[in-house]
Design an enzyme around this catalytic site. Structure first.
Site, mmCIF file in Angstrom:
data_model
loop_
_atom_site.group_PDB
_atom_site.id
_atom_site.type_symbol
_atom_site.label_atom_id
_atom_site.label_comp_id
_atom_site.label_asym_id
_atom_site.label_seq_id
_atom_site.Cartn_x
_atom_site.Cartn_y
_atom_site.Cartn_z
ATOM 1 N N ASP A 14 0.836 -1.008 0.134
ATOM 2 C CA ASP A 14 -0.034 -0.149 -0.133
ATOM 3 C C ASP A 14 1.079 1.277 0.031
ATOM 4 O OD1 ASP A 14 -3.116 0.576 1.314
ATOM 5 O OD2 ASP A 14 -2.018 2.193 0.956
ATOM 6 N N ASN A 15 0.387 2.112 -0.772
ATOM 7 C CA ASN A 15 1.574 3.502 -0.604
ATOM 8 C C ASN A 15 1.018 4.465 0.364
ATOM 9 O OD1 ASN A 15 -0.947 4.435 -1.775
ATOM 10 N ND2 ASN A 15 -0.174 5.402 -3.741
ATOM 11 N N ASN A 39 -4.311 6.653 1.237
ATOM 12 C CA ASN A 39 -5.553 6.862 2.012
ATOM 13 C C ASN A 39 -5.720 5.877 3.207
ATOM 14 O OD1 ASN A 39 -7.972 8.352 2.276
ATOM 15 N ND2 ASN A 39 -9.306 6.458 1.400
ATOM 16 N N SER A 46 -17.185 -2.441 -8.918
ATOM 17 C CA SER A 46 -18.252 -1.822 -8.226
ATOM 18 C C SER A 46 -19.433 -2.002 -8.806
ATOM 19 C CB SER A 46 -17.853 -0.488 -8.061
ATOM 20 O OG SER A 46 -18.973 0.713 -7.805
ATOM 21 N N TYR A 77 -14.211 7.785 -11.984
ATOM 22 C CA TYR A 77 -14.085 6.740 -10.950
ATOM 23 C C TYR A 77 -14.533 5.568 -11.437
ATOM 24 C CZ TYR A 77 -14.627 3.572 -7.208
ATOM 25 O OH TYR A 77 -14.888 2.293 -6.598
ATOM 26 N N LYS A 92 -13.167 1.588 -13.261
ATOM 27 C CA LYS A 92 -13.432 0.284 -12.918
ATOM 28 C C LYS A 92 -14.099 -0.668 -14.269
ATOM 29 C CE LYS A 92 -12.678 0.391 -8.608
ATOM 30 N NZ LYS A 92 -11.629 -0.350 -8.072
ATOM 31 N N ASN A 111 -22.863 -1.227 -1.564
ATOM 32 C CA ASN A 111 -22.431 -0.139 -0.732
ATOM 33 C C ASN A 111 -21.890 -0.674 0.675
ATOM 34 O OD1 ASN A 111 -24.466 0.947 -2.770
ATOM 35 N ND2 ASN A 111 -23.955 2.921 -1.299
HETATM 36 P P1 NAD Z 1 -9.548 2.640 0.766
HETATM 37 O O1 NAD Z 1 -9.101 4.232 0.324
HETATM 38 O O2 NAD Z 1 -9.809 2.637 2.136
HETATM 39 O O3 NAD Z 1 -8.687 1.672 0.320
HETATM 40 C C1 NAD Z 1 -7.760 1.766 -0.880
HETATM 41 C C2 NAD Z 1 -6.359 1.543 -0.541
HETATM 42 O O4 NAD Z 1 -5.546 1.572 -1.721
HETATM 43 C C3 NAD Z 1 -5.841 2.660 0.398
HETATM 44 O O5 NAD Z 1 -5.277 2.273 1.766
HETATM 45 C C4 NAD Z 1 -4.559 3.444 -0.500
HETATM 46 O O6 NAD Z 1 -3.556 4.177 0.424
HETATM 47 C C5 NAD Z 1 -4.304 2.299 -1.380
HETATM 48 N N1 NAD Z 1 -3.778 2.959 -2.807
HETATM 49 C C6 NAD Z 1 -4.436 3.757 -3.605
HETATM 50 N N2 NAD Z 1 -3.504 3.857 -4.489
HETATM 51 C C7 NAD Z 1 -2.640 3.163 -4.488
HETATM 52 C C8 NAD Z 1 -1.387 2.872 -5.278
HETATM 53 N N3 NAD Z 1 -1.263 3.423 -6.395
HETATM 54 N N4 NAD Z 1 -0.421 1.909 -4.819
HETATM 55 C C9 NAD Z 1 -0.553 1.396 -3.748
HETATM 56 N N5 NAD Z 1 -1.763 1.505 -2.690
HETATM 57 C C10 NAD Z 1 -2.559 2.514 -3.162
HETATM 58 O O7 NAD Z 1 -10.956 2.291 -0.179
HETATM 59 P P2 NAD Z 1 -11.960 0.962 -0.043
HETATM 60 O O8 NAD Z 1 -12.993 1.495 0.371
HETATM 61 O O9 NAD Z 1 -11.065 -0.007 0.847
HETATM 62 O O10 NAD Z 1 -11.961 0.339 -1.323
HETATM 63 C C11 NAD Z 1 -11.014 -0.826 -1.674
HETATM 64 C C12 NAD Z 1 -11.255 -1.056 -3.415
HETATM 65 O O11 NAD Z 1 -12.597 -1.171 -3.411
HETATM 66 C C13 NAD Z 1 -10.897 0.207 -4.016
HETATM 67 O O12 NAD Z 1 -10.512 -0.205 -5.248
HETATM 68 C C14 NAD Z 1 -12.340 0.630 -4.423
HETATM 69 O O13 NAD Z 1 -12.443 1.567 -5.542
HETATM 70 C C15 NAD Z 1 -13.398 -0.488 -4.400
HETATM 71 N N6 NAD Z 1 -14.659 -0.231 -4.135
HETATM 72 C C16 NAD Z 1 -14.852 0.479 -2.844
HETATM 73 C C17 NAD Z 1 -16.254 0.821 -2.718
HETATM 74 C C18 NAD Z 1 -16.662 1.415 -1.401
HETATM 75 O O14 NAD Z 1 -17.774 2.258 -1.302
HETATM 76 N N7 NAD Z 1 -15.784 1.586 -0.322
HETATM 77 C C19 NAD Z 1 -17.351 0.564 -3.271
HETATM 78 C C20 NAD Z 1 -17.084 -0.253 -4.901
HETATM 79 C C21 NAD Z 1 -15.611 -0.500 -5.096
HETATM 80 N N1 UFG Z 2 -26.512 10.473 0.662
HETATM 81 C C1 UFG Z 2 -27.171 11.455 0.971
HETATM 82 N N2 UFG Z 2 -26.098 12.282 1.799
HETATM 83 C C2 UFG Z 2 -24.927 12.079 1.789
HETATM 84 C C3 UFG Z 2 -23.986 11.122 1.202
HETATM 85 C C4 UFG Z 2 -25.302 10.200 0.499
HETATM 86 O O1 UFG Z 2 -28.444 11.579 1.085
HETATM 87 O O2 UFG Z 2 -24.312 13.026 2.597
HETATM 88 C C5 UFG Z 2 -27.401 9.490 -0.235
HETATM 89 C C6 UFG Z 2 -27.134 9.382 -1.807
HETATM 90 O O3 UFG Z 2 -28.115 10.187 -2.441
HETATM 91 C C7 UFG Z 2 -27.515 7.777 -2.054
HETATM 92 C C8 UFG Z 2 -27.065 7.127 -0.702
HETATM 93 O O4 UFG Z 2 -27.223 8.126 0.358
HETATM 94 O O5 UFG Z 2 -29.027 7.955 -2.217
HETATM 95 C C9 UFG Z 2 -25.855 6.565 -0.942
HETATM 96 O O6 UFG Z 2 -25.007 7.389 -1.238
HETATM 97 P P1 UFG Z 2 -23.296 7.169 -1.250
HETATM 98 O O7 UFG Z 2 -22.475 8.148 -1.537
HETATM 99 O O8 UFG Z 2 -22.908 6.561 0.135
HETATM 100 O O9 UFG Z 2 -23.130 5.779 -1.990
HETATM 101 P P2 UFG Z 2 -23.405 5.681 -3.593
HETATM 102 O O10 UFG Z 2 -24.583 4.712 -3.842
HETATM 103 O O11 UFG Z 2 -23.546 7.187 -4.200
HETATM 104 O O12 UFG Z 2 -22.016 5.262 -4.229
HETATM 105 C C10 UFG Z 2 -21.273 4.292 -3.523
HETATM 106 C C11 UFG Z 2 -19.825 4.564 -3.940
HETATM 107 C C12 UFG Z 2 -19.496 4.385 -5.340
HETATM 108 C C13 UFG Z 2 -19.746 2.838 -5.733
HETATM 109 C C14 UFG Z 2 -21.321 2.613 -5.250
HETATM 110 C C15 UFG Z 2 -22.020 1.419 -5.631
HETATM 111 O O13 UFG Z 2 -19.565 5.566 -3.291
HETATM 112 O O14 UFG Z 2 -18.166 4.274 -5.530
HETATM 113 O O15 UFG Z 2 -21.645 2.859 -4.167
HETATM 114 O O16 UFG Z 2 -20.924 0.487 -5.317
HETATM 115 F F1 UFG Z 2 -19.914 2.694 -7.040
#
Ligand code: NAD
Ligand code: UFG
Length: 324
Positions: A32-33, A36, A125, A150, A154, A180
């Protein structure tokens, strides 16, 4: 044999490492870098599991670092979480998102190929479905137009993995489409703690509950949903983590496999706020605000395929003792 977890100190990655160790995978390498997350997560994982993971502070775009990691370890499979994930930020910085997510994945795949490691589980996603015109998302629907750069990263990575499999059918490729993710580890040591003001609903609610932010803006109450607010399929992060363990275990033949990881249910924004208030016995202030551009009214997973092929389903039973 080791499992390499990219992005393993992040939110979903760290929970997955714990579940891997809780199952039969004790030899985990995290890369991990820390853009985040923080290195302290390695200590927390050790506290929970008793296992100290080998950690590389390295970027997936760094060919030399990848070469070193694959040379120093016998890596059997990669679970690839590393990526940038803030939807709003990706609109402002598309090049950074394509460079990090797409460019980084290509470098990772090249290193895997060079070192003859051909098994990968990739974090995709639900956003790749775009707006299919129906709220229940089934894998067969294929990809639509994602609503942000973003989301497009994906979709592009899924396409790259498909092309790779066509050209080299000895790969085992698992694409997991998350809905989610919310929640935290029951130890209280791991969870979601985004830097800055959160985009996502649950971390925003948490910050309002502890008084760090004033109120939740509920984005729209005039959708065609149960109470007018947006509905989503919220899945506990530990359930999600276990989906990765199942994918590693069950997918042993070359192939490209796509699975939804969701519960199959949807809850509205107001339902989530009320449930949070009830369970934690706190008040969460909110106001109704205009719709957020790009939001869909409602979507949820059809999780049938994951149940059938991976033997996985969400349980939502990861509460601390004593919680309702
Ligand atoms: P997160 O940011 O907590 O974890 C991602 C990690 O990747 C972080 O620790 C960050 O430091 C590291 N990272 C980013 N770029 C890097 C790089 N170039 N080299 C090495 N490390 C790097 O996010 P998360 O919620 O744990 O998400 C994990 C994965 O799941 C991501 O690919 C994200 O897009 C995907 N995802 C997340 C959600 C969500 O809602 N959390 C939904 C769908 C998909
Ligand atoms: N919402 C609010 N107020 C806020 C934040 C969100 O009302 O401050 C609502 C949104 O309108 C939505 C729901 O809460 O109806 C969920 O919103 P999120 O932003 O938590 O999640 P999204 O469904 O928009 O998107 C998330 C991730 C995306 C991913 C998607 C499906 O952020 O990266 O889920 O996996 F693609």
């Amino acid at each position: 044999m080791s499992i390499l977890v990219t992005g393993g100190t992040g939110y979903i990655g760290s929970h997955t490492v714990v579940e891997l160790i809780n199952n039969k995978y004790k030899d985990i390498i995290i890369m991990d870098n820390l853009c985040n997350s923080s290195e302290g997560v390695i200590d927390k994982i050790e506290k929970i599991t008793g296992v100290r993971c080998k950690f590389y502070n390295a970027d997936i775009r760094d060919e030399k670092a990848l070469d070193k990691i694959f040379s120093e370890n016998k890596i059997e499979a990669v679970i690839h979480f590393a990526g940038l994930k803030a939807v709003g930020e990706s609109v402002k910085k598309p090049l950074e998102y394509y460079d990090n997510n797409v460019g980084g994945t290509i470098k990772l795949l090249q290193a895997m190929k060079k070192h003859e490691c051909k098994k990968i589980v990739f974090s995709s996603s639900a956003t790749v479905y775009g707006d299919p015109g129906t709220p229940k998302y089934v894998e067969e629907m294929g990809r639509g137009i994602a609503s942000s750069p973003y989301g497009e990263t994906k979709a592009v990575i899924e396409g790259i993995l498909e092309s790779l499999y066509k050209a080299e059918p000895d790969w085992i490729i698992s694409i997991l489409r998350y809905f989610n993710p919310i929640g935290a580890h029951k130890s209280g040591l791991l969870g979601e703690d985004p830097k800055g003001i959160p985009n996502n609903l649950m971390p925003y609610i948490q910050k309002v509950a502890i008084g760090e932010l004033k109120e939740v803006s509920v984005y729209g109450d005039d959708y065609d949903t149960k109470d007018g607010t947006g509905e989503r399929d919220y899945i506990h992060v530990v359930d999600l983590a276990n989906g990765h363990v199942k994918a590693l275990e069950k997918l042993n033949k070359p192939g490209i496999y796509i699975h939804n990881l969701g519960t199959g249910n949807s809850y509205s924004v107001l339902e989530i706020i009320k449930a949070f208030e009830r369970v934690n016995n706190v008040k969460v202030n909110y106001k109704i605000a205009p719709r957020r551009p790009g939001d869909l009214s409602k979507f949820y997973a059809d999780p049938t395929k994951a149940k059938k092929e991976l033997g996985w389903e969400a349980t939502n039973r990861h509460r601390r003792y004593g919680e309702r």
